[in-house]
Scaffold this motif. Sequence first.
Motif, PDB file in Angstrom:
ATOM      1  N   GLN A 133       0.819  -1.209   0.000  1.00 51.76           N
ATOM      2  CA  GLN A 133       0.000   0.000   0.000  1.00 51.76           C
ATOM      3  C   GLN A 133       0.855   1.263   0.000  1.00 51.76           C
ATOM      4  OE1 GLN A 133      -2.371  -0.732   3.484  1.00 51.76           O
ATOM      5  NE2 GLN A 133      -3.886  -1.951   2.363  1.00 51.76           N
ATOM      6  N   GLN A 134       1.967   1.233   0.724  1.00 51.07           N
ATOM      7  CA  GLN A 134       2.848   2.395   0.768  1.00 51.07           C
ATOM      8  C   GLN A 134       3.460   2.665  -0.607  1.00 51.07           C
ATOM      9  OE1 GLN A 134       5.096   0.852   4.185  1.00 51.07           O
ATOM     10  NE2 GLN A 134       4.749   2.827   5.182  1.00 51.07           N
ATOM     11  N   VAL A 135       3.887   1.620  -1.291  1.00 60.72           N
ATOM     12  CA  VAL A 135       4.473   1.787  -2.625  1.00 60.72           C
ATOM     13  C   VAL A 135       3.406   2.266  -3.607  1.00 60.72           C
ATOM     14  CG1 VAL A 135       5.648   0.596  -4.522  1.00 60.72           C
ATOM     15  CG2 VAL A 135       6.325   0.138  -2.153  1.00 60.72           C
ATOM     16  N   GLU A 136       2.203   1.760  -3.492  1.00 58.72           N
ATOM     17  CA  GLU A 136       1.103   2.228  -4.331  1.00 58.72           C
ATOM     18  C   GLU A 136       0.810   3.706  -4.075  1.00 58.72           C
ATOM     19  OE1 GLU A 136      -1.445  -1.905  -4.959  1.00 58.72           O
ATOM     20  OE2 GLU A 136      -1.849  -0.667  -3.182  1.00 58.72           O
ATOM     21  N   SER A 137       0.976   4.159  -2.834  1.00 59.91           N
ATOM     22  CA  SER A 137       0.702   5.562  -2.498  1.00 59.91           C
ATOM     23  C   SER A 137       1.643   6.524  -3.222  1.00 59.91           C
ATOM     24  CB  SER A 137       0.781   5.779  -0.979  1.00 59.91           C
ATOM     25  OG  SER A 137       2.131   5.842  -0.539  1.00 59.91           O
ATOM     26  N   LEU A 138       2.777   6.015  -3.710  1.00 58.83           N
ATOM     27  CA  LEU A 138       3.706   6.841  -4.488  1.00 58.83           C
ATOM     28  C   LEU A 138       3.298   6.919  -5.962  1.00 58.83           C
ATOM     29  CD1 LEU A 138       7.203   5.742  -3.148  1.00 58.83           C
ATOM     30  CD2 LEU A 138       5.990   7.893  -2.703  1.00 58.83           C
ATOM     31  N   GLY A 139       2.247   6.191  -6.339  1.00 58.35           N
ATOM     32  CA  GLY A 139       1.782   6.189  -7.715  1.00 58.35           C
ATOM     33  C   GLY A 139       2.313   5.043  -8.547  1.00 58.35           C
ATOM     34  N   CYS A 140       3.047   4.128  -7.927  1.00 59.14           N
ATOM     35  CA  CYS A 140       3.544   2.950  -8.641  1.00 59.14           C
ATOM     36  C   CYS A 140       2.368   2.016  -8.924  1.00 59.14           C
ATOM     37  CB  CYS A 140       4.598   2.225  -7.805  1.00 59.14           C
ATOM     38  SG  CYS A 140       6.007   3.274  -7.384  1.00 59.14           S
ATOM     39  N   THR A 141       2.460   1.262 -10.027  1.00 57.76           N
ATOM     40  CA  THR A 141       1.370   0.376 -10.415  1.00 57.76           C
ATOM     41  C   THR A 141       1.817  -1.077 -10.433  1.00 57.76           C
ATOM     42  OG1 THR A 141       1.875   0.631 -12.765  1.00 57.76           O
ATOM     43  CG2 THR A 141       0.285   2.182 -11.818  1.00 57.76           C
ATOM     44  N   ASP A 142       0.839  -1.973 -10.505  1.00 56.28           N
ATOM     45  CA  ASP A 142       1.089  -3.417 -10.555  1.00 56.28           C
ATOM     46  C   ASP A 142       2.019  -3.858  -9.425  1.00 56.28           C
ATOM     47  OD1 ASP A 142      -0.504  -3.738 -12.877  1.00 56.28           O
ATOM     48  OD2 ASP A 142       1.179  -3.118 -14.131  1.00 56.28           O
ATOM     49  N   VAL A 143       1.785  -3.353  -8.244  1.00 55.67           N
ATOM     50  CA  VAL A 143       2.665  -3.585  -7.098  1.00 55.67           C
ATOM     51  C   VAL A 143       2.387  -4.955  -6.478  1.00 55.67           C
ATOM     52  CG1 VAL A 143       3.393  -2.727  -4.827  1.00 55.67           C
ATOM     53  CG2 VAL A 143       2.732  -1.103  -6.628  1.00 55.67           C
ATOM     54  N   SER A 144       3.453  -5.706  -6.224  1.00 55.24           N
ATOM     55  CA  SER A 144       3.341  -6.977  -5.511  1.00 55.24           C
ATOM     56  C   SER A 144       4.599  -7.164  -4.666  1.00 55.24           C
ATOM     57  CB  SER A 144       3.172  -8.154  -6.479  1.00 55.24           C
ATOM     58  OG  SER A 144       4.319  -8.295  -7.284  1.00 55.24           O
ATOM     59  N   THR A 145       4.468  -7.972  -3.631  1.00 55.25           N
ATOM     60  CA  THR A 145       5.623  -8.287  -2.794  1.00 55.25           C
ATOM     61  C   THR A 145       5.959  -9.758  -2.969  1.00 55.25           C
ATOM     62  OG1 THR A 145       4.278  -8.797  -0.850  1.00 55.25           O
ATOM     63  CG2 THR A 145       5.035  -6.511  -1.087  1.00 55.25           C
ATOM     64  N   TYR A 146       7.208 -10.082  -2.660  1.00 55.50           N
ATOM     65  CA  TYR A 146       7.642 -11.475  -2.726  1.00 55.50           C
ATOM     66  C   TYR A 146       8.367 -11.825  -1.441  1.00 55.50           C
ATOM     67  CZ  TYR A 146      10.182 -15.681  -3.886  1.00 55.50           C
ATOM     68  OH  TYR A 146      10.693 -16.952  -3.849  1.00 55.50           O
ATOM     69  N   ILE A 147       7.938 -12.860  -0.822  1.00 57.27           N
ATOM     70  CA  ILE A 147       8.363 -13.351   0.491  1.00 57.27           C
ATOM     71  C   ILE A 147       8.410 -12.214   1.506  1.00 57.27           C
ATOM     72  CG2 ILE A 147       9.385 -15.483  -0.341  1.00 57.27           C
ATOM     73  CD1 ILE A 147      12.159 -14.324   0.022  1.00 57.27           C
TER      74      ILE A 147
END
Length: 146
Positions: free
Chosen positions: A26-40
């Motif tokens: 959610q924090q990375v999305e708040s910067l306007g980045c798209t298709d955000v996912s985390t791994y492990i």
Amino acid sequence: MTVYVALLRGVNVGGRGKVDMRQLKQQVESLGCTDVSTYINSGNVIFRDRRAASTLTRELEKLLSRRVAVRSLRQVQALCERIPDDWSNDKEQKADVGFALDEPRELLWHALRKDLAPREGPAWDVEVTARNVNTVRTLRAKMEAL
């Protein structure tokens, strides 16, 4: 749009540096980045963005209050080409990549576990955030699939 991975330093290591991966997304999305996912659960975030890696690094470090290495898909692909095919992180060998935090450079390290003392690992000559080669290869595949 460029595909990037952000590699956070010191996340969820030995009970320290706790970061919730859903909140991180959610924090990375708040910067306007798209298709955000985390791994492990160790602070790996894959996303798309138009900005330069250096700009994203500054913005992520400010937002997250921790050191971050940002690399493009092209950089991760080139890195994976440098890692010997027979290197793995398994019961017989330990192989790590140190992502330098102050420059776009990666350091490779490999040893046979039988030659290592317990918990022995690389002594990096610069400040890094490290990932084992298995993780790096998986990140590449996930980035390529985006």
